[in-house]
Design a protein around this motif. Structure first.
Motif, PDB file in Angstrom:
ATOM      1  N   VAL A 170       0.861  -1.183   0.000  1.00 32.16           N
ATOM      2  CA  VAL A 170       0.000   0.000   0.000  1.00 32.16           C
ATOM      3  C   VAL A 170       0.893   1.227   0.000  1.00 32.16           C
ATOM      4  N   MET A 198      -7.495   0.143  11.506  1.00 28.91           N
ATOM      5  CA  MET A 198      -7.158   0.776  10.221  1.00 28.91           C
ATOM      6  C   MET A 198      -5.952   0.034   9.678  1.00 28.91           C
ATOM      7  N   ASP A 259     -10.647  -2.453   8.162  1.00 27.62           N
ATOM      8  CA  ASP A 259     -10.401  -1.189   7.484  1.00 27.62           C
ATOM      9  C   ASP A 259     -11.705  -0.790   6.816  1.00 27.62           C
ATOM     10  N   ILE A 260     -11.932   0.498   6.695  1.00 30.43           N
ATOM     11  CA  ILE A 260     -13.165   0.967   6.057  1.00 30.43           C
ATOM     12  C   ILE A 260     -13.093   0.821   4.535  1.00 30.43           C
ATOM     13  N   VAL A 261     -11.871   0.720   4.007  1.00 24.01           N
ATOM     14  CA  VAL A 261     -11.668   0.607   2.559  1.00 24.01           C
ATOM     15  C   VAL A 261     -11.569  -0.873   2.185  1.00 24.01           C
ATOM     16  N   GLY A 262     -12.492  -1.318   1.350  1.00 20.75           N
ATOM     17  CA  GLY A 262     -12.532  -2.727   0.984  1.00 20.75           C
ATOM     18  C   GLY A 262     -11.257  -3.212   0.315  1.00 20.75           C
ATOM     19  N   GLU A 263     -10.628  -2.363  -0.514  1.00 17.83           N
ATOM     20  CA  GLU A 263      -9.397  -2.766  -1.205  1.00 17.83           C
ATOM     21  C   GLU A 263      -8.258  -3.000  -0.209  1.00 17.83           C
ATOM     22  N   GLN A 264      -8.239  -2.212   0.870  1.00 17.97           N
ATOM     23  CA  GLN A 264      -7.214  -2.425   1.893  1.00 17.97           C
ATOM     24  C   GLN A 264      -7.423  -3.767   2.589  1.00 17.97           C
ATOM     25  N   ARG A 285     -14.305  -5.843   7.053  1.00 16.88           N
ATOM     26  CA  ARG A 285     -14.430  -4.439   6.662  1.00 16.88           C
ATOM     27  C   ARG A 285     -15.280  -3.725   7.707  1.00 16.88           C
ATOM     28  N   ASP A 287     -15.777   0.385   9.895  1.00 15.72           N
ATOM     29  CA  ASP A 287     -15.408   1.775  10.154  1.00 15.72           C
ATOM     30  C   ASP A 287     -14.848   1.859  11.563  1.00 15.72           C
ATOM     31  N   GLU A 312      -6.297  16.887   2.302  1.00 14.94           N
ATOM     32  CA  GLU A 312      -6.304  15.847   3.324  1.00 14.94           C
ATOM     33  C   GLU A 312      -6.303  16.440   4.728  1.00 14.94           C
TER      34      GLU A 312
END
Length: 380
Positions: A170, A198, A259-264, A285, A287, A312
């Motif tokens: 990543v 996270m 992680d909130i991001v599915g790809e992660q 997955r 939040d 950001e």
């Protein structure tokens, strides 16, 4: 016969590396900024490469001396018995780092050290090794201070934080040895629950699972010392066999990642599978602001994003107070650790840190913030 070695590590972990090297049989480990010097025989060198979770490399000291010019460095680099340690058929690369050196060009210093090694081979063997900057068989490291140079042969090859299995990277990853050091700083023990909410590519999860199952971090890879002429194959085989027999079979551990991001999450799963640890870790997955603690107490450790691009900073300024609220609401009884290079985090998260440990992620100065979540208000 005792040799002299130096192991660099992420800055801030030197005292922990001293303890680890002592436990691995190193003689008189001594911390300096950026690493630890120690003595030992070749079996100790092999063991540190195989077992150290915190070292970046194991460098074998082969020469050193005072210099005033590049030609002084050439003479110092010509003197070692290079042809006793590797052959002209082996490729090489020279790396130079310096601190307060008066010499103008490190590229020229690198060239002169390479010339010295090659000229040594021409003298004693009639031919010289070639240079390979991508995948050299032998890596020679030179470290220059204001008036002294030290030469090392790299016994590790690839840096030790490359455990040999990670498949899905990543952006801005946390190095494995820094993650292992952070886990050590939290005081986490394998009988405690551990959560990374996270988790990114899963570095904390993999390091924790390897610790819990007593898996030597170097079991999945090869090392530079295997290419050296003095390599003791029998001693190395005995060390590897002992480490293999000591590792525990994979079982479901109280280690949780999300992680909130599915790809992660997908990347973390790919890396856990590559390490053979997917069956040992809970991964889903979720939040971080909504997930709840899986046990009454344990350790939460995470490396949240910190802003480096336009826009950001504003997003994180809104996120950090919510993170503080979530820790307070859902993680009472837990020791929570947030690793960050964002100087705004401690003020915005709204919690009083019980400890702040300075660490470096590469060249970036960071802090490991400890928040002990107890019943009642934890706000400053």
């Amino acid at each position: 016969m005792s040799e002299q070695f130096f192991s660099p590590c992420p800055r801030g972990l030197e005292p922990l590396l001293v303890e680890e090297l002592g436990a691995l049989g190193a003689h008189a480990p001594q911390a300096v900024p950026g690493g630890v010097a120690f003595g030992g025989d070749w079996t100790t060198c092999y063991r540190v490469n195989l077992e150290s979770r915190l070292a970046t490399r194991v460098l074998w000291r082969v020469a050193g001396g005072r210099y005033r010019s590049e030609e002084d460095i050439y003479r110092i680099a010509y003197a070692p018995t290079w042809a006793k340690w590797f052959t002209a058929d082996d490729t090489l690369r020279v790396y130079v780092t310096a601190k307060q050196s008066p010499l103008k060009s490190l590229e020229f210093v690198t060239l002169r050290i390479k010339d010295a090694v090659c000229d040594h081979f021409r003298t004693v063997a009639g031919r010289r090794p070639s240079v390979d900057t991508a995948n050299p068989a032998v890596r020679i490291h030179a470290f220059l201070t204001r008036d002294a140079v030290t030469l090392y042969v790299d016994t590790s090859g690839d840096p030790l934080y490359r455990r040999g299995f990670k498949r899905a990277a990543v952006e801005a990853p946390l190095k494995e040895n820094l993650a292992a050091g952070i886990l050590r700083l939290t005081g986490w023990q394998p009988d405690e629950a551990l959560v990374d909410p996270m988790c990114g590519s899963g570095t904390f999860l993999i390091e924790a699972a390897q610790i819990a199952l007593d898996i030597a971090p170097g079991l999945g890879r090869s090392f530079g010392f295997e290419r050296l002429r003095q390599f003791d194959r029998a001693a190395w085989a005995a060390l590897r066999t002992a480490a293999e027999e000591r590792r525990k079979p994979v079982r479901r551990l109280a280690i949780y990642g999300s992680d909130i991001v599915g790809e992660q999450v997908r990347r973390a799963r790919v890396n856990l599978e590559a390490a053979g640890l997917a069956e040992g870790v809970y991964l889903d997955r979720a939040d971080v602001l909504e997930r709840v603690a899986p046990a009454p107490e344990g350790v939460l450790v995470t490396n949240p994003p910190y802003g480096v691009r336009i826009g950001e900073a504003e997003e994180l300024a809104a996120f950090y107070p919510k993170l503080g609220d979530a820790l307070k609401k859902h993680w009472s009884g837990w020791r929570c650790y947030v690793f960050s290079g964002d100087p705004a985090l401690p003020k915005l998260v709204g919690l009083k840190a019980s400890k702040r440990t300075p660490l470096y992620n590469g060249a970036l100065e960071c802090r490991l913030f400890e928040y002990r979540m107890v019943a009642g208000s934890n706000r400053p």
